[in-house]
Enzyme design. Structure first.
Site, PDB file in Angstrom:
ATOM      1  N   GLU A   1      -0.979  -8.853   4.774  1.00  0.00           N
ATOM      2  CA  GLU A   1      -0.794  -8.972   6.226  1.00  0.00           C
ATOM      3  C   GLU A   1      -2.122  -8.866   6.972  1.00  0.00           C
ATOM      4  O   GLU A   1      -2.219  -9.261   8.136  1.00  0.00           O
ATOM      5  CB  GLU A   1       0.210  -7.926   6.719  1.00  0.00           C
ATOM      6  CG  GLU A   1      -0.315  -6.522   6.934  1.00  0.00           C
ATOM      7  CD  GLU A   1      -0.552  -5.709   5.670  1.00  0.00           C
ATOM      8  OE1 GLU A   1      -0.878  -4.513   5.785  1.00  0.00           O
ATOM      9  OE2 GLU A   1      -0.407  -6.263   4.551  1.00  0.00           O
TER      10      GLU A   1
ATOM     11  N   CYS B   1       0.845  -1.194   0.000  1.00  0.00           N
ATOM     12  CA  CYS B   1       0.000   0.000   0.000  1.00  0.00           C
ATOM     13  C   CYS B   1       0.885   1.251   0.000  1.00  0.00           C
ATOM     14  O   CYS B   1       1.536   1.533  -1.001  1.00  0.00           O
ATOM     15  CB  CYS B   1      -0.979  -0.046   1.173  1.00  0.00           C
ATOM     16  SG  CYS B   1      -2.381   1.085   0.978  1.00  0.00           S
TER      17      CYS B   1
ATOM     18  N   HIS C   1      -3.437  -5.686   0.945  1.00  0.00           N
ATOM     19  CA  HIS C   1      -2.782  -5.940   2.224  1.00  0.00           C
ATOM     20  C   HIS C   1      -2.783  -7.431   2.580  1.00  0.00           C
ATOM     21  O   HIS C   1      -3.689  -7.889   3.292  1.00  0.00           O
ATOM     22  CB  HIS C   1      -3.515  -5.190   3.340  1.00  0.00           C
ATOM     23  CG  HIS C   1      -3.319  -3.716   3.340  1.00  0.00           C
ATOM     24  ND1 HIS C   1      -2.313  -3.098   4.052  1.00  0.00           N
ATOM     25  CD2 HIS C   1      -3.998  -2.724   2.717  1.00  0.00           C
ATOM     26  CE1 HIS C   1      -2.392  -1.783   3.873  1.00  0.00           C
ATOM     27  NE2 HIS C   1      -3.406  -1.527   3.067  1.00  0.00           N
TER      28      HIS C   1
END
Length: 222
Positions: free
Chosen positions: A196, A86, A194
């Site tokens: 994660e 990002c 994302h």
């Protein structure tokens, strides 16, 4: 594997990224933006999502000129691994480690939702845990995620199999539906979604965990 996660003023995904690395078996060091050197023995640098320096000037532009980014660039130029997610992807384009730029979303609005992400290549240590053509579900959260590059650059990325991920349904106007790209040596990955945030079952989705497991496995056997 030893991962360093860079923290800027305005980072908000640094802990999430550290937790994802640790869950895949990595040792993690948090590195402040004003540090001038990475810790000894770092294998991969993670540049997390957020709003570094409040997104003033251009997203990632000020962060790209911070002291630590000179060390990150040197690490990448030595063949080290760098993962920018990002805002981290924006930083990587601003440093010149990846081509192109991230523009304001086509709809001019911030987007925060889970999207389908197509795995375009498995020929990288980041994507080898997936199948080519597989669609995974990964969250996005950005206002300036519209990837742009000229025709020559887009053709080169596609011709060299350096598009890592593309959107199954383009949410932001990105050229050629591009969601993530690789450097020429395939060791630097920038992506807007994302992974994660999709690495723990408690969060309802673990599609992103395979990226961190594959990367850790590849570096441990290198």
């Amino acid at each position: 594997m030893h991962a360093a996660v860079v923290v800027f003023p305005g980072s908000n995904c640094d802990r999430d990224l550290a937790v994802a690395f640790e869950a895949a078996g990595a040792k993690v060091s948090m590195v402040w933006h004003k540090d001038s050197e990475l810790p000894q023995g770092v294998d991969i640098v993670g540049i997390p999502g957020g709003f570094s320096y409040g997104d003033y000037l251009r997203c990632g532009a000020i962060a790209a000129n911070s002291p630590i980014c000179r060390s990150v660039a040197a690490h990448a130029n030595r063949g080290g691994y760098v993962l920018g997610i990002c805002n981290g992807f924006q930083v990587l384009t601003e440093t010149g480690l990846l081509p192109g730029a991230l523009l304001r979303n086509a709809g001019l609005k911030y987007i925060c939702k889970t999207v389908g992400l197509k795995v375009e290549t498995t020929a990288s240590d980041y994507t080898s845990g997936y199948d080519a053509g597989q669609v995974i579900n990964i969250p996005i959260a950005h206002h300036d995620g519209n990837y742009f590059a000229d025709d020559e650059t887009i053709g080169k990325l596609r011709g060299e199999d350096r598009v890592a991920f593309s959107y199954a349904e383009n949410p932001n106007g990105a050229r050629d539906d591009i969601a993530g790209i690789l450097s020429e040596n395939r060791r630097v990955l920038g992506m807007m979604p994302h992974p994660e945030r999709a690495a723990e079952a408690a969060h309802g989705n673990t599609d992103g965990a395979a990226l961190f497991r594959a990367l850790t496995g590849a570096l441990q056997t290198a």
